[in-house]
Enzyme design. Structure first.
Site, PDB file in Angstrom:
ATOM      1  N   GLY A  29       0.819  -1.217   0.000  1.00 50.18           N
ATOM      2  CA  GLY A  29       0.000   0.000   0.000  1.00 50.18           C
ATOM      3  C   GLY A  29       0.846   1.258   0.000  1.00 50.18           C
ATOM      4  O   GLY A  29       0.578   2.207  -0.752  1.00 50.18           O
ATOM      5  N   ASP A  80     -10.152   2.398  10.854  1.00 46.71           N
ATOM      6  CA  ASP A  80     -10.329   0.949  10.898  1.00 46.71           C
ATOM      7  C   ASP A  80     -11.445   0.638   9.902  1.00 46.71           C
ATOM      8  O   ASP A  80     -12.603   1.020  10.128  1.00 46.71           O
ATOM      9  CB  ASP A  80     -10.719   0.530  12.314  1.00 46.71           C
ATOM     10  CG  ASP A  80     -10.896  -0.978  12.457  1.00 46.71           C
ATOM     11  OD1 ASP A  80     -11.090  -1.658  11.432  1.00 46.71           O
ATOM     12  OD2 ASP A  80     -10.861  -1.469  13.603  1.00 46.71           O
ATOM     13  N   TYR A 174      -8.854 -17.932   5.549  1.00 43.33           N
ATOM     14  CA  TYR A 174      -8.174 -16.894   4.779  1.00 43.33           C
ATOM     15  C   TYR A 174      -8.626 -16.903   3.320  1.00 43.33           C
ATOM     16  O   TYR A 174      -8.899 -15.850   2.734  1.00 43.33           O
ATOM     17  CB  TYR A 174      -6.656 -17.076   4.847  1.00 43.33           C
ATOM     18  CG  TYR A 174      -5.900 -16.076   3.992  1.00 43.33           C
ATOM     19  CD1 TYR A 174      -5.958 -14.712   4.277  1.00 43.33           C
ATOM     20  CD2 TYR A 174      -5.147 -16.490   2.890  1.00 43.33           C
ATOM     21  CE1 TYR A 174      -5.273 -13.790   3.494  1.00 43.33           C
ATOM     22  CE2 TYR A 174      -4.464 -15.570   2.109  1.00 43.33           C
ATOM     23  CZ  TYR A 174      -4.528 -14.223   2.408  1.00 43.33           C
ATOM     24  OH  TYR A 174      -3.861 -13.308   1.628  1.00 43.33           O
TER      25      TYR A 174
END
Length: 282
Positions: A29, A80, A174
């Site tokens: 990122g 968040d 996941y």
């Protein structure tokens, strides 16, 4: 205006564009943020890390400062992405600071590579909330602004959808969360591609050397490539004309090859070590 149209398809810079990047305090990122900053872009760093963590270097503040230093305009936003009100506030702050949003990069992701009996529900819930739900929520919050942008993009770091059991058996939790991001991409592309928003996914061919690798036992960063390969691939995607470019599941090396970059040796962390393939790619 065929000439202008021609110019648009060959846009090479993100100068003046506003990017909203989740989880951009470090890793891929941050690399995407810095590549955009070199063009003179505005970058909203929407992430949780506001105070330094000795195990995980990088905060929203250090990232925003790095964006400024690279030639862009950084905005640090403690956010968040599991919390709807925080996402709405971060998007509003971005629009307030920069006048709009041109690009959403869904980079934030939680990882836990264990089997079912070794996956606490707290971890399971975190992955579903951050990965799939977080990508949907950030898109939902950004889309009213993206739909007003000249060349809007949503880019989500997610793999091509796969129903191969070999990717599901070892870590169902996941894989479900990560494929959730892929399916969100598929759905948003079908809904908003026809409205001129490029909604695509990007995934690396090999492991990428980030702090997330520390979550994978027995894996060495030397077997991966640097995050800059994903940043350069993302840049090549985001400068493309959005109209008619949606619903694609892109791989970093293929994107770069299409952009004329075929020698990827400079991206290797340790050229003497073999590159390990990333998850989910056959």
């Amino acid at each position: 205006m065929p000439f202008l149209h021609h110019l648009e398809t060959r846009m090479t810079s993100l100068a003046g564009k506003t990017l909203f990047i989740t989880g951009a305090s470090r890793g891929i990122g941050l690399a995407i943020a810095l590549r955009a900053a070199r063009d003179g872009a505005n970058v909203a760093i929407a992430a949780k890390s506001a105070v330094p963590n000795p195990k995980l270097p990088g905060t929203i503040h250090s990232a925003a400062e790095a964006v400024d230093a690279a030639g862009g305009r950084g905005l640090a936003l403690k956010c968040d992405i599991r919390e709807e009100d925080q996402v709405q506030a971060a998007v509003a702050a971005t629009v307030d600071a920069f006048g709009g949003i041109d690009i959403l990069v869904n980079n934030a992701s939680a990882i836990w590579l264990r089997g079912t009996l070794d996956t606490p529900m707290k971890r399971f819930d975190l992955m579903q909330q951050v990965n799939a739900r977080g990508s949907f929520l950030c898109a939902q919050a950004c889309l009213p602004h993206l739909l007003q942008a000249a060349n809007p993009h949503i880019l989500t770091l997610a793999p091509p959808p796969s129903l191969d059991p070999k990717w599901w058996g070892p870590h169902t939790g996941y894989t479900l969360a990560k494929m959730g991001m892929s399916f969100v991409t598929l759905g948003l592309a079908a809904e908003f591609g026809p409205k001129g928003v490029a909604v695509n996914a990007l995934w690396p061919r090999t492991l990428i050397a980030t702090d997330a690798l520390n979550m994978i036992p027995g894996v060495d960063a030397g077997n991966g490539r640097r995050p800059e390969i994903m940043a350069d691939a993302a840049h090549a995607i985001l400068v493309r004309q959005a109209a008619g470019f949606s619903g694609r599941f892109l791989i970093d090396d293929e994107v770069l090859a299409e952009a004329g970059v075929t020698d990827l040796s400079g991206y290797a962390v340790d050229p003497s070590k073999p590159l390990l393939p990333d998850l989910f790619l056959d």
